[in-house]
Design a protein around this motif. Structure first.
Motif, PDB file in Angstrom:
ATOM      1  N   LEU A  54      31.865 -30.112  94.033  1.00  0.00           N
ATOM      2  CA  LEU A  54      31.481 -28.822  93.444  1.00  0.00           C
ATOM      3  C   LEU A  54      31.536 -28.935  91.923  1.00  0.00           C
ATOM      4  O   LEU A  54      32.604 -28.830  91.319  1.00  0.00           O
ATOM      5  CB  LEU A  54      32.408 -27.713  93.928  1.00  0.00           C
ATOM      6  N   VAL A  55      30.396 -29.155  91.299  1.00  0.00           N
ATOM      7  CA  VAL A  55      30.361 -29.398  89.845  1.00  0.00           C
ATOM      8  C   VAL A  55      29.450 -28.420  89.109  1.00  0.00           C
ATOM      9  O   VAL A  55      29.429 -28.415  87.878  1.00  0.00           O
ATOM     10  CB  VAL A  55      29.913 -30.849  89.553  1.00  0.00           C
ATOM     11  N   LYS A  56      28.690 -27.586  89.846  1.00  0.00           N
ATOM     12  CA  LYS A  56      27.776 -26.665  89.175  1.00  0.00           C
ATOM     13  C   LYS A  56      28.530 -25.464  88.614  1.00  0.00           C
ATOM     14  O   LYS A  56      29.488 -24.974  89.205  1.00  0.00           O
ATOM     15  CB  LYS A  56      26.692 -26.199  90.152  1.00  0.00           C
ATOM     16  N   ASN A  57      28.075 -24.991  87.480  1.00  0.00           N
ATOM     17  CA  ASN A  57      28.730 -23.881  86.790  1.00  0.00           C
ATOM     18  C   ASN A  57      28.481 -22.571  87.524  1.00  0.00           C
ATOM     19  O   ASN A  57      27.334 -22.142  87.682  1.00  0.00           O
ATOM     20  CB  ASN A  57      28.193 -23.791  85.358  1.00  0.00           C
ATOM     21  N   ASP A  58      29.556 -21.921  88.011  1.00  0.00           N
ATOM     22  CA  ASP A  58      29.416 -20.624  88.676  1.00  0.00           C
ATOM     23  C   ASP A  58      29.701 -19.460  87.731  1.00  0.00           C
ATOM     24  O   ASP A  58      29.662 -18.300  88.138  1.00  0.00           O
ATOM     25  CB  ASP A  58      30.349 -20.540  89.889  1.00  0.00           C
ATOM     26  N   GLY A  59      29.996 -19.753  86.474  1.00  0.00           N
ATOM     27  CA  GLY A  59      30.185 -18.702  85.471  1.00  0.00           C
ATOM     28  C   GLY A  59      31.591 -18.148  85.372  1.00  0.00           C
ATOM     29  O   GLY A  59      31.914 -17.459  84.406  1.00  0.00           O
ATOM     30  N   LEU A  60      32.464 -18.435  86.336  1.00  0.00           N
ATOM     31  CA  LEU A  60      33.805 -17.850  86.337  1.00  0.00           C
ATOM     32  C   LEU A  60      34.623 -18.334  85.140  1.00  0.00           C
ATOM     33  O   LEU A  60      35.137 -17.532  84.353  1.00  0.00           O
ATOM     34  CB  LEU A  60      34.521 -18.199  87.642  1.00  0.00           C
ATOM     35  N   LEU A  61      34.761 -19.630  84.989  1.00  0.00           N
ATOM     36  CA  LEU A  61      35.564 -20.185  83.897  1.00  0.00           C
ATOM     37  C   LEU A  61      34.936 -19.893  82.546  1.00  0.00           C
ATOM     38  O   LEU A  61      35.632 -19.541  81.578  1.00  0.00           O
ATOM     39  CB  LEU A  61      35.741 -21.695  84.102  1.00  0.00           C
ATOM     40  N   HIS A 239      31.001 -10.571  95.238  1.00  0.00           N
ATOM     41  CA  HIS A 239      29.913  -9.806  94.667  1.00  0.00           C
ATOM     42  C   HIS A 239      29.290 -10.555  93.476  1.00  0.00           C
ATOM     43  O   HIS A 239      30.003 -11.169  92.675  1.00  0.00           O
ATOM     44  CB  HIS A 239      30.423  -8.434  94.203  1.00  0.00           C
ATOM     45  N   ILE A 240      27.964 -10.481  93.378  1.00  0.00           N
ATOM     46  CA  ILE A 240      27.244 -11.046  92.239  1.00  0.00           C
ATOM     47  C   ILE A 240      27.078  -9.932  91.204  1.00  0.00           C
ATOM     48  O   ILE A 240      26.382  -8.943  91.445  1.00  0.00           O
ATOM     49  CB  ILE A 240      25.872 -11.597  92.652  1.00  0.00           C
ATOM     50  N   VAL A 241      27.746 -10.068  90.056  1.00  0.00           N
ATOM     51  CA  VAL A 241      27.654  -9.072  88.983  1.00  0.00           C
ATOM     52  C   VAL A 241      26.456  -9.431  88.111  1.00  0.00           C
ATOM     53  O   VAL A 241      26.444 -10.462  87.435  1.00  0.00           O
ATOM     54  CB  VAL A 241      28.937  -9.035  88.140  1.00  0.00           C
ATOM     55  N   ALA A 242      25.416  -8.586  88.154  1.00  0.00           N
ATOM     56  CA  ALA A 242      24.206  -8.848  87.384  1.00  0.00           C
ATOM     57  C   ALA A 242      24.346  -8.367  85.947  1.00  0.00           C
ATOM     58  O   ALA A 242      23.684  -8.888  85.054  1.00  0.00           O
ATOM     59  CB  ALA A 242      23.009  -8.173  88.044  1.00  0.00           C
ATOM     60  N   GLY A 243      25.201  -7.397  85.695  1.00  0.00           N
ATOM     61  CA  GLY A 243      25.368  -6.914  84.328  1.00  0.00           C
ATOM     62  C   GLY A 243      26.271  -5.709  84.254  1.00  0.00           C
ATOM     63  O   GLY A 243      26.677  -5.145  85.275  1.00  0.00           O
ATOM     64  N   ALA A 244      26.588  -5.298  83.022  1.00  0.00           N
ATOM     65  CA  ALA A 244      27.394  -4.106  82.773  1.00  0.00           C
ATOM     66  C   ALA A 244      26.845  -3.417  81.528  1.00  0.00           C
ATOM     67  O   ALA A 244      26.466  -4.091  80.565  1.00  0.00           O
ATOM     68  CB  ALA A 244      28.865  -4.473  82.589  1.00  0.00           C
ATOM     69  N   PHE A 245      26.784  -2.078  81.542  1.00  0.00           N
ATOM     70  CA  PHE A 245      26.081  -1.333  80.510  1.00  0.00           C
ATOM     71  C   PHE A 245      26.958  -0.215  79.950  1.00  0.00           C
ATOM     72  O   PHE A 245      27.720   0.412  80.686  1.00  0.00           O
ATOM     73  CB  PHE A 245      24.794  -0.736  81.088  1.00  0.00           C
ATOM     74  N   SER A 285      31.149 -14.224 102.792  1.00  0.00           N
ATOM     75  CA  SER A 285      31.796 -15.514 102.539  1.00  0.00           C
ATOM     76  C   SER A 285      31.575 -15.953 101.101  1.00  0.00           C
ATOM     77  O   SER A 285      30.549 -15.632 100.471  1.00  0.00           O
ATOM     78  CB  SER A 285      31.254 -16.604 103.485  1.00  0.00           C
ATOM     79  N   ARG A 286      32.534 -16.696 100.580  1.00  0.00           N
ATOM     80  CA  ARG A 286      32.442 -17.183  99.205  1.00  0.00           C
ATOM     81  C   ARG A 286      31.292 -18.179  99.039  1.00  0.00           C
ATOM     82  O   ARG A 286      30.611 -18.176  98.022  1.00  0.00           O
ATOM     83  CB  ARG A 286      33.768 -17.842  98.805  1.00  0.00           C
ATOM     84  N   ARG A 287      31.082 -19.028 100.050  1.00  0.00           N
ATOM     85  CA  ARG A 287      30.015 -20.025  99.953  1.00  0.00           C
ATOM     86  C   ARG A 287      28.661 -19.365  99.827  1.00  0.00           C
ATOM     87  O   ARG A 287      27.832 -19.764  98.995  1.00  0.00           O
ATOM     88  CB  ARG A 287      30.081 -20.937 101.186  1.00  0.00           C
ATOM     89  N   ASP A 288      28.388 -18.306 100.637  1.00  0.00           N
ATOM     90  CA  ASP A 288      27.107 -17.605 100.529  1.00  0.00           C
ATOM     91  C   ASP A 288      26.956 -16.978  99.141  1.00  0.00           C
ATOM     92  O   ASP A 288      25.865 -16.985  98.556  1.00  0.00           O
ATOM     93  CB  ASP A 288      27.004 -16.520 101.606  1.00  0.00           C
ATOM     94  N   TYR A 294      24.008 -19.268  92.170  1.00  0.00           N
ATOM     95  CA  TYR A 294      23.204 -20.347  91.590  1.00  0.00           C
ATOM     96  C   TYR A 294      21.736 -19.930  91.470  1.00  0.00           C
ATOM     97  O   TYR A 294      21.056 -20.228  90.481  1.00  0.00           O
ATOM     98  CB  TYR A 294      23.315 -21.596  92.464  1.00  0.00           C
ATOM     99  N   ARG A 295      21.242 -19.232  92.506  1.00  0.00           N
ATOM    100  CA  ARG A 295      19.847 -18.806  92.496  1.00  0.00           C
ATOM    101  C   ARG A 295      19.597 -17.736  91.438  1.00  0.00           C
ATOM    102  O   ARG A 295      18.600 -17.799  90.701  1.00  0.00           O
ATOM    103  CB  ARG A 295      19.463 -18.280  93.886  1.00  0.00           C
ATOM    104  N   VAL A 296      20.533 -16.783  91.321  1.00  0.00           N
ATOM    105  CA  VAL A 296      20.356 -15.687  90.364  1.00  0.00           C
ATOM    106  C   VAL A 296      20.448 -16.182  88.924  1.00  0.00           C
ATOM    107  O   VAL A 296      19.716 -15.721  88.036  1.00  0.00           O
ATOM    108  CB  VAL A 296      21.408 -14.587  90.640  1.00  0.00           C
TER     109      VAL A 296
END
Length: 310
Positions: A54-61, A239-245, A285-288, A294-296
């Motif tokens: 697992l090496v792709k950036n998921d944005g968390l860190l 949850h996928i957070v797309a943004g905050a306004f 699930s976390r994997r889904d 990654y797609r978003v």
């Protein structure tokens, strides 16, 4: 190593923390147990393992570094890349490197990376301060058998004491009344202390929960006209957070635009910074959720993963 400390902090709150280009640190929870041979009690804990795949950036860190250091997201990503390059350089030269309170990495002769977790660290925050202890074996049944054997050999007879007059009955009645009154007062005091304790604990829990709420920014240009769609209720804690306004109206427009693009978007209210958060989707699930993230992120680099029961 600041990035190392950030990984350590996140492991208390998340099940998986990915260091892009290097690998993922994964935690697993274990229940409390007792070693029947040594009578040693072990509290519940979360252990850590490492996944090199697992090496792709998921944005968390990256988002955590951005928030803590108050720097742009791209600068946070560059900081992680520099840290990974330094890690690889140290491993090539020394064949070993240690992350304090996390574990040690060793590069074998066949260039395989091995990870040895730090055993003294328990990443389960609910078990903070708990340690192993040994309890002596309880010999209740043994003592009971001994007492029965002694009683059979030498039974003891109790003779009530003779008392003259009935004054002692009056004194006993007064004593019982006094004990009853003091007991009632003590019970009320104890109840008040319990109420105060519960209120304090609720306030403390609310403060801890509030400190874990996260924020993200998301900018939408050329908003599309509002479209109303009937979608199924989203479930799951990933949850996928797309943004905050800052403005709720902009958040509503973002939801409609995402729905028009096929997402099951929704708002989840404002965070402690007053930003109205928008989710593009939720998953069981976390994997889904990670696959969807990654797609978003191909079209929205600022999207990130939120793990929370809503």
């Amino acid at each position: 190593m600041a990035v190392e400390n950030y990984i350590h902090d996140l492991l208390y709150r998340y099940e998986c923390v990915i260091l892009p280009g290097f690998g993922a640190f994964i935690t697993q929870q274990h229940s409390a147990h007792i070693d029947s041979t040594t009578n040693e009690f072990y509290p519940p804990k979360k252990t850590i393992s490492f996944n090199r795949q697992l090496v792709k950036n998921d944005g968390l860190l990256a988002n955590y570094i951005r928030e803590v250091e108050n720097i742009p997201y791209t600068t946070a990503v560059q900081k992680m890349d520099s840290f990974v390059q330094e890690l690889n350089s140290v491993l090539e030269n020394n064949r070993m490197i240690t992350f304090e309170k996390i574990g040690a990495f060793t590069l074998t002769k066949d260039e395989k990376l091995q990870f040895e977790p730090a055993t003294e660290t328990n990443f389960l925050k609910e078990a903070f301060g708990l340690s192993n202890f040994t309890s002596a074996e309880i010999l209740r049944e043994t003592y009971k058998k001994q007492a029965v054997a002694l009683e059979e050999k030498a039974p003891v007879a109790f003779t009530p004491e003779r008392r003259s007059g009935s004054n002692w009955i009056k004194y006993a009645a007064v004593g019982i009344l006094a004990l009853g009154l003091s007991g009632a007062a003590g019970f009320n005091l104890y109840s008040n202390q319990i109420d105060e304790h519960n209120i304090a604990e609720q306030q403390k829990a609310a403060t801890q929960l509030e400190s874990q709420i996260q924020q993200a920014t998301f900018v939408i240009t050329n908003p599309l006209p509002a479209v109303t769609l009937n979608v199924a209720k989203q479930t799951g804690n990933y949850h996928i957070v797309a943004g905050a306004f800052r403005e709720e109206e902009n958040a509503a427009k973002a939801v409609e635009e995402l729905k028009a693009e096929g997402f099951k978007a929704r708002q989840i209210g404002a965070n402690r910074f007053g930003l109205h958060q928008v989710l593009s989707s939720s998953h069981e699930s976390r994997r889904d959720a990670i696959n969807e993230l990654y797609r978003v992120k191909k079209t929205n680099p600022g999207a990130w993963l939120l793990v929370e029961e809503l």
